[in-house]
Design a protein around this motif. Structure first.
Motif, mmCIF file in Angstrom:
data_model
loop_
_atom_site.group_PDB
_atom_site.id
_atom_site.type_symbol
_atom_site.label_atom_id
_atom_site.label_comp_id
_atom_site.label_asym_id
_atom_site.label_seq_id
_atom_site.Cartn_x
_atom_site.Cartn_y
_atom_site.Cartn_z
ATOM 1 N N ASP A 1 -28.668 9.603 63.625
ATOM 2 C CA ASP A 1 -28.194 10.727 62.826
ATOM 3 C C ASP A 1 -29.363 11.519 62.215
ATOM 4 O O ASP A 1 -29.495 11.620 60.998
ATOM 5 N N GLY A 2 -30.208 12.051 63.082
ATOM 6 C CA GLY A 2 -31.310 12.895 62.614
ATOM 7 C C GLY A 2 -32.402 12.123 61.904
ATOM 8 O O GLY A 2 -32.998 12.631 60.943
ATOM 9 N N SER A 3 -32.693 10.899 62.350
ATOM 10 C CA SER A 3 -33.738 10.088 61.717
ATOM 11 C C SER A 3 -35.118 10.678 61.993
ATOM 12 O O SER A 3 -35.312 11.471 62.909
ATOM 13 N N SER A 4 -36.095 10.257 61.191
ATOM 14 C CA SER A 4 -37.454 10.789 61.292
ATOM 15 C C SER A 4 -38.156 10.309 62.561
ATOM 16 O O SER A 4 -37.705 9.382 63.242
ATOM 17 N N ALA A 5 -39.294 10.914 62.852
ATOM 18 C CA ALA A 5 -40.070 10.564 64.040
ATOM 19 C C ALA A 5 -40.524 9.114 64.000
ATOM 20 O O ALA A 5 -40.659 8.456 65.049
ATOM 21 N N GLU A 6 -40.754 8.583 62.783
ATOM 22 C CA GLU A 6 -41.208 7.204 62.641
ATOM 23 C C GLU A 6 -40.182 6.196 63.160
ATOM 24 O O GLU A 6 -40.533 5.059 63.491
ATOM 25 N N CYS A 7 -38.911 6.605 63.212
ATOM 26 C CA CYS A 7 -37.854 5.684 63.647
ATOM 27 C C CYS A 7 -37.557 5.778 65.142
ATOM 28 O O CYS A 7 -36.749 4.990 65.651
ATOM 29 N N GLN A 8 -38.190 6.702 65.835
ATOM 30 C CA GLN A 8 -37.826 6.911 67.234
ATOM 31 C C GLN A 8 -38.196 5.735 68.130
ATOM 32 O O GLN A 8 -37.568 5.524 69.169
ATOM 33 N N ASP A 9 -39.206 4.974 67.737
ATOM 34 C CA ASP A 9 -39.542 3.782 68.511
ATOM 35 C C ASP A 9 -38.407 2.767 68.458
ATOM 36 O O ASP A 9 -38.122 2.082 69.453
ATOM 37 N N ILE A 10 -37.749 2.692 67.306
ATOM 38 C CA ILE A 10 -36.605 1.782 67.171
ATOM 39 C C ILE A 10 -35.482 2.209 68.104
ATOM 40 O O ILE A 10 -34.872 1.381 68.797
ATOM 41 N N PHE A 11 -35.212 3.505 68.146
ATOM 42 C CA PHE A 11 -34.137 3.991 69.016
ATOM 43 C C PHE A 11 -34.506 3.838 70.492
ATOM 44 O O PHE A 11 -33.632 3.589 71.330
ATOM 45 N N ALA A 12 -35.789 3.979 70.798
ATOM 46 C CA ALA A 12 -36.228 3.775 72.178
ATOM 47 C C ALA A 12 -35.984 2.326 72.608
ATOM 48 O O ALA A 12 -35.523 2.064 73.730
ATOM 49 N N ARG A 13 -36.267 1.387 71.713
ATOM 50 C CA ARG A 13 -36.016 -0.019 72.020
ATOM 51 C C ARG A 13 -34.516 -0.308 72.065
ATOM 52 O O ARG A 13 -34.059 -1.159 72.838
ATOM 53 N N ALA A 14 -33.748 0.424 71.252
ATOM 54 C CA ALA A 14 -32.295 0.230 71.244
ATOM 55 C C ALA A 14 -31.671 0.587 72.592
ATOM 56 O O ALA A 14 -30.634 0.029 72.972
ATOM 57 N N GLU A 15 -32.314 1.474 73.324
ATOM 58 C CA GLU A 15 -31.773 1.896 74.617
ATOM 59 C C GLU A 15 -31.772 0.768 75.649
ATOM 60 O O GLU A 15 -31.116 0.878 76.685
ATOM 61 N N ASP A 16 -32.500 -0.323 75.369
ATOM 62 C CA ASP A 16 -32.462 -1.481 76.264
ATOM 63 C C ASP A 16 -31.120 -2.203 76.180
ATOM 64 O O ASP A 16 -30.763 -2.952 77.098
ATOM 65 N N PHE A 17 -30.407 -1.975 75.089
ATOM 66 C CA PHE A 17 -29.160 -2.709 74.868
ATOM 67 C C PHE A 17 -27.956 -1.800 74.616
ATOM 68 O O PHE A 17 -26.821 -2.295 74.579
ATOM 69 N N ALA A 18 -28.197 -0.519 74.421
ATOM 70 C CA ALA A 18 -27.102 0.364 74.008
ATOM 71 C C ALA A 18 -27.304 1.778 74.522
ATOM 72 O O ALA A 18 -28.407 2.162 74.938
ATOM 73 N N THR A 19 -26.232 2.542 74.486
ATOM 74 C CA THR A 19 -26.313 3.985 74.703
ATOM 75 C C THR A 19 -26.644 4.622 73.362
ATOM 76 O O THR A 19 -25.968 4.361 72.368
ATOM 77 N N VAL A 20 -27.688 5.430 73.321
ATOM 78 C CA VAL A 20 -28.113 6.062 72.076
ATOM 79 C C VAL A 20 -27.810 7.557 72.135
ATOM 80 O O VAL A 20 -28.252 8.255 73.042
ATOM 81 N N LEU A 21 -27.027 8.027 71.157
ATOM 82 C CA LEU A 21 -26.708 9.451 71.019
ATOM 83 C C LEU A 21 -27.516 10.007 69.853
ATOM 84 O O LEU A 21 -27.685 9.334 68.840
#
Length: 347
Positions: free
Chosen positions: A35-55
């Motif tokens: 939900d519009g998280s900062s650039a610092e959190c994008q690594d977390i979302f990139a890793r989340a894509e190993d287990f989930a669909t990320v919107l």
């Protein structure tokens, strides 16, 4: 198909731990919403894509809109099943997520809530906020909900069109969901473990701003009732003053009657159209409402007369005292019977 929806704003690695466990232990189709998280959190979302669909949302739009984005995505897949929503901070244990799913599968067309016990060491704002909203929710809907702030919820995909019509983009959306669902579907509960991480400091819930948004619908009802009382009182006071040449008993009866008719028409129109947004016929709801109005008028008149003749209270002051006494009665009858389009069983 089973869907796990997790809205996330500025998450930490608890999100990865949660979805990794869920991925390995279940067949959930996991959907994470950035939900519009900062650039610092994008690594977390990139890793989340190993287990989930990320919107992704380009900017922060709020938890309610994040949930709606996921619901729209699930709807586009056109694969029926069960939706479970959970928070991103890891406060919801995986076994509680599974139990909520099972409860929903066993009870289609219901809204299942994973509810906390609020015992032991609970942060003050969480204990106070839930206690207050629980009381107000019961008064408005007649449905007892143990945990109004829980993010762990489950329902069948058949309810997605209903969920998408509910107003709200931020935290008020979850309260609006409860308010709307209490009038349309049974609400069931599943006890879950109470978990607060770092005394709930990571919560993005803002007690004042978001609290006002959550209580908006309830406050609108109170404002409508108060406005109707002002109309009632002004008409009553003017009539009492203008009809001073009439004996007291008849003067109270005429003044109160005129005031009650005027305020009742105002209150009925406001509550039906703006507060409850009731779609039932005006004849059906109107007959019940005006039956209540007649009963309140009789009580109002008798009590004002008793206050004045028995206790020597001024007629204008007596009107205020009696109005306060009858407010809760009026509120309860309107919310639980007159404008309640569907009766739901308490939990």
């Amino acid at each position: 198909m089973n869907y796990l929806v997790i809205p996330a704003y500025e998450p930490d690695y608890n999100l990865i731990k949660l979805i990794e466990k869920i991925h390995h232990r279940s067949n959930f189709y996991i959907i994470v919403i950035d939900d519009g998280s900062s650039a610092e959190c994008q690594d977390i979302f990139a890793r989340a894509e190993d287990f989930a669909t990320v919107l992704h949302h380009q900017g922060n739009q709020g938890k309610g809109q994040a949930l709606k984005t996921a619901f729209e995505y699930i709807q586009s897949l056109n694969k029926p099943g069960t939706v479970v929503t959970a928070d991103a901070d890891g406060r919801h244990r995986i076994w509680d997520i599974f139990r909520s799913l099972t409860k929903s599968n066993e009870n289609p067309n219901t809204l299942v809530l994973g509810v906390r016990a609020f015992t032991g060491k609970v942060p003050l704002r969480s204990r106070f906020g839930n206690s207050l909203t629980r009381i107000l929710f019961k008064l408005q809907t007649g449905v007892a909900v143990s945990d109004t702030q829980t993010g762990l919820r489950a329902f069948s995909t058949d309810l997605i069109p209903f969920m998408l019509k509910i107003e709200g983009q931020r935290y008020e959306y979850e309260m609006n969901m409860l308010l709307e669902a209490s009038q349309a579907y049974p609400i069931l509960e599943v006890p879950i473990e109470t978990v607060y991480i770092n005394d709930n400091q990571a919560s993005h819930f803002r007690p004042i701003r978001d609290g006002l948004m959550i209580y908006k619908n309830i406050l609108k009802f109170a404002l409508s009732s108060f406005s109707s009382f002002i109309v009632d009182y002004v008409v009553y006071a003017l009539s009492i003053l203008c009809l001073s040449f009439i004996p007291t008993g008849l003067r109270v009866l005429l003044s109160n009657g005129l005031a009650r008719v005027t305020s009742s028409v105002f209150n009925f129109s406001t509550n039906k159209k703006l507060i409850f947004k009731n779609k039932a016929s005006s004849f059906k709801t109107g007959s019940g409402y005006f039956g209540l109005a007649v009963g309140l008028f009789i009580l109002d008149t008798v009590l004002i007369r008793l206050f004045n003749s028995g206790l020597g209270v001024n007629l204008l002051i007596a009107k205020i005292l009696v109005g306060i006494m009858l407010f809760i009665l009026s509120w309860t009858v309107q919310t639980l019977y007159i404008f309640k389009e569907r009766t739901c069983s308490p939990l």
